[in-house]
Design an enzyme around this catalytic site. Structure first.
Site, short mmCIF file in Angstrom:
data_model
loop_
_atom_site.label_atom_id
_atom_site.label_comp_id
_atom_site.label_asym_id
_atom_site.label_seq_id
_atom_site.Cartn_x
_atom_site.Cartn_y
_atom_site.Cartn_z
N THR A 10 -32.01 -29.11 -31.43
CA THR A 10 -33.02 -28.61 -32.37
C THR A 10 -34.13 -29.64 -32.46
OG1 THR A 10 -31.97 -29.69 -34.23
CG2 THR A 10 -31.28 -27.46 -33.74
N GLU B 265 -30.16 -22.31 -32.91
CA GLU B 265 -28.78 -22.17 -33.39
C GLU B 265 -28.20 -20.78 -33.18
OE1 GLU B 265 -31.21 -23.76 -34.91
OE2 GLU B 265 -30.49 -25.50 -36.03
N LYS C 169 -40.85 -24.41 -56.14
CA LYS C 169 -40.07 -23.79 -57.21
C LYS C 169 -40.76 -24.07 -58.54
CE LYS C 169 -35.95 -23.81 -54.47
NZ LYS C 169 -34.56 -24.22 -54.25
N TRP D 145 -40.04 -18.69 -57.07
CA TRP D 145 -40.40 -19.30 -55.79
C TRP D 145 -41.82 -18.91 -55.38
CZ3 TRP D 145 -35.60 -18.77 -52.01
CH2 TRP D 145 -34.49 -19.41 -52.59
#
Lengths: 542, 542
Positions: free
Chosen positions: B185, B330, B439, B444
């Site tokens: 990654t 992934e 937040k 959000w």
């Protein structure tokens, strides 16, 4: 070194789970056995499958138990596949077209604990009840109001049964090699043999079958599964339709032209699949009523070969492309499909038709070879014909209870019993069944080719060719014919007609006329009987 | 009860075997790193892959050993994938765009024994040679005449190496869970982590990725893999192209508009896939030269979001449909693709575009959920945004060497790190990275939405939004901008521009102008650095 990806088993239950979650709004439309059209969604089907699973658990059905289905293609049969297999039992599809003896043998051999059936089949089971002692109960797939009068014991009404359970249920996490379904071969010799599909083989087969070059199913597809679910895993349609979110149309028991046409048109079916007989009826209906097929993009034909004229009519008159499919119960069942390759672009139409008459090319997961009698590989030149051998993750490894013994060769290939050639592009052309091929002087003569040529004569209704003992050539072909009604066609007429249409050394040594030819319950020519009848026949060439 | 189907492992080698046998005539066309176009067939590629496998065996490479590739998309890189993985070793794709430090870390961490590389990358490896002690040799993927001068030790010429071996070789029958390939990654925090694909995960991913609603690949497809093979398993293209017999076009290192256009046109490419940057260059080239795209049917765009105008231009001006794809290293890597569903038919074009701006819907094999911070599932209403969680047979179970520890929740889902909503039809819309979401008072705010709005202002070249501590709301958004060249745009200009385009309570509490924003080696915004830089920033609203 092992990779580090999730160890998620390939389970049939994942197909309906996926459809419910990602294609919950997509429809399943059925013609019920009672007549009316029924429509609901994958979300509904998922919930009702789980209700059925809980009901079966409550009846004491356990993982690995065989539960039979004797039913036409409807939404309830679809739910049964998922309810039974999802909870870990084995869906055993029973073919109502079998002779009573065979049906009794199969149910007993598989030790079915329950049978889910359409109401119309109660009589069939009443007649064999004393020979299927393992069956503890019969679940009639209808609602209370339509329950039939029957002498069957322990009868349950499907709708009442599942109404007693809610859909709150998680499918068990099974071993992916757990048996998912079973289907018996309709052999022309000996007792039928059981093929036991794994969850894994069903999921892998569904993935490969849905690919663009195979059935090509997606969420914009509307597929009508005319091929019965009791026939060779329903060609995988009830598995790959939910896997891809395809709308599914299930025609129930009505296969006549008018009924099929109604669903094709009203439901805007884009893809469908069945044996040639169904399409003969449809084409006749279209012709008689001067109708067309505005939505249907593709027809997939298998089971037996479609006549060239049928393919040509669909394609040129109705703008519906046709592909042959080849498969068998032993391979889950699709092995090859005749979609065109890039190299075929620009071919003239008749050459494309030549290719379409073949049985197609294998998708990934199906490995093929053709061999001679000694097991030597033959070239892929479109000419050399040999035993068609198949292997792969959805090919059978052995029959149920090991019957027939070791059925794979040393390379792991299963003998399909077919004789075929394969061309340089991988297109398979079946030329005969291995047991029907006539071995004349060390060379093979295709009985099917001779039969097809003979029935081209307008006064021959049906024809069978078998090999008869010959002192010099080992075997020579004998043509056994049924005359068309009112015809007085002669041996010489037939031979004259065939001359020039087949190789000279393939010409039958004799022609015999009979009133009818023997067939199996599913309509296949029963050549074993014919060979028995003619085993002492003296050819005039001897 | 187990089913009785063949126990054939799902191996990557079966893909090239299939292509060689059933699509042997189909082409692979590459722009070589030396410049000229090279063309050959799957039959050739299969043979040369086996030659390479034998060469690696002769070099002492064993099952499970990691062999690196540092190369552009060409036929030799394709052969390397099959040669290495097929013989049981692990193909470790290395990204040449990484910083030297990261490249050294990854090669060393994975303990690569050999590296196959394009000649142009010798310098890159010379610079880190002392930090990659496990590497025993360097195989330059070219012929003798083009071998570069290099100080690398143990250098081998690819063509010489494989010329020493014939193609007579049978791929070993591996465990399907054996590692096939690995990819690190490119994390924005901490060291890169390795993902180790299994043979099984690659094959299953390839099957599902080739389905009609996903990449839709068949033997009539010509696919150009613009997305580099070193990037997240090349989006699976080098696996599903041979699996389906698709013609493959590999563009080498040239990604400019003219080079891409040349291959699209000359090779009649029907399907292609890459990040938006490539398509910006192509569209500019088409516009400047007044060209069109007569063969290209579909462009699949991932990596980052395509601008709405790009999708619209492709579709309305060039009649080439566009779909977003979402995936990650992934998950092997495809998770969802934005092909339309039947329910979208008849929608007006702008509504279809709204859906196309989303990241698409999951294919079978990818199970999704969205959750709040406490792990509770959120509804699929296209509004509620939560942590996007994924599981399935091609989702990672743990990182290489267990780094990062337990990465799945109790239901087996992996946290993608993305924040997304999912609508009733299953379309995923990424709204932010979880670590970048702001937040504010328990709600959000999407930093990405604010950034996209801000860069809509013609005088803003680039924008980043981060959360800054606020005593009352916990966090409030700070907009950090780079002015367009020559612009003197002010804070008030920007806020005025944004007013009415985003919810009032989402409006940034402050705007700061900087000369440039920090990025990772692969071009991602490095918000960790930005948060560090502004960690003591006092908002005027405090």
């Amino acid at each position: 070194m092992f990779g580090q990806m999730q160890d998620v088993p390939l389970l049939v239950s994942s197909l309906i789970d996926y459809a419910e979650k990602f294609h919950g709004e997509r429809e399943i439309v059925s013609r019920t056995v009672e007549g009316p059209i029924h429509r609901y969604t994958y979300a509904d089907a998922g919930k009702r499958s789980r209700q059925l699973a809980k009901a079966l658990l409550a009846l004491g059905v356990k993982e690995g138990d065989r539960v039979g289905t004797l039913a036409w293609n409807t939404y309830r049969h679809f739910e049964a596949w998922y309810g039974i297999t999802g909870m870990g039992a084995v869906t055993h599809t029973l073919n109502p077209r079998l002779f009573a003896d065979q049906l009794a043998y199969i149910i007993d051999h598989a030790e079915n604990r329950f049978i889910l059936l359409d109401a119309m089949f109660t009589g069939m089971l009443e007649g064999i009840l004393d020979r299927i002692p393992t069956v503890e109960g019969f679940i009639i797939m209808t609602e209370r109001a339509n329950m039939p009068a029957t002498t069957l014991p322990n009868v349950l009404c499907y709708e009442d049964l599942i109404a007693g359970h809610d859909g709150e249920y998680q499918w068990p996490v099974l071993d992916e090699k757990a048996a998912a379904a079973m289907c018996y071969t309709s052999g022309t010799t000996g007792n039928p043999k059981g093929v036991l599909y794994t969850n894994r083989s069903c999921v892998l087969h569904a993935l490969s079958a849905a690919l663009p070059d195979v059935m090509g199913a997606g969420s914009n597809t509307t597929i009508m599964a005319v091929v019965p679910m009791f026939h060779a895993n329903g060609w995988g349609i009830p598995h790959f339709a939910p896997m891809t979110g395809a709308k599914m149309v299930l025609p129930g028991k009505e296969m006549d032209g008018a009924s099929i046409y109604q669903l094709l048109t009203e439901e805007k079916v884009t893809l469908t699949a069945a044996v040639p007989t169904v399409w003969l009826m449809l084409l006749a209906y279209l012709q008689e009523n001067n109708l067309d097929l505005p939505h249907l993009e593709r027809v997939v034909i298998g089971g037996s070969a479609a006549p060239r004229s049928m393919i040509e009519t669909f394609e040129t008159k109705y703008a519906t492309s046709v592909n042959h499919i080849w498969g068998m119960t032993e391979i889950n069942p699709i092995g090859s499909l005749g979609s065109p390759k890039a190299v075929m672009r620009g071919m003239d139409y008749q050459s494309q038709l030549d290719l379409k008459m073949k049985q197609g090319r294998a998708m990934w997961g199906v490995d093929l070879k053709i061999t001679d009698d000694e097991g030597n590989k033959l070239p892929w030149d479109g000419k050399a014909a040999g035993h068609l051998m198949v292997r792969g993750p959805w090919t059978v490894s052995e029959y149920y209870r090991g019957e027939g013994g070791q059925i794979l060769d040393e390379e792991g290939y299963f003998d399909t019993g077919d004789v075929a050639n394969i061309d340089q592009y991988g297109y398979v052309q079946l030329t005969d069944r291995a047991k029907d091929v006539i071995k004349s002087g060390g060379e093979w003569i295709s009985s099917i080719d001779l039969e097809n040529t003979a029935v081209g004569h307008p006064e021959i209704a049906e024809a069978a060719v078998i090999g008869v003992v010959h002192p010099k050539w080992d075997e020579r072909p004998l043509l056994v014919c049924v005359r068309a009604k009112g015809s007085a066609v002669t041996k010489q007429d037939v031979l004259d007609y065939m001359t020039g249409k087949v190789a000279k050394w393939w010409m039958p040594d004799d022609v015999v006329f009979v009133d009818e030819l023997p067939h199996t319950a599913t309509g296949k020519l029963l050549k074993t009987r014919l060979r028995e009848d003619f085993k002492d026949y003296k050819l005039p060439t001897v």
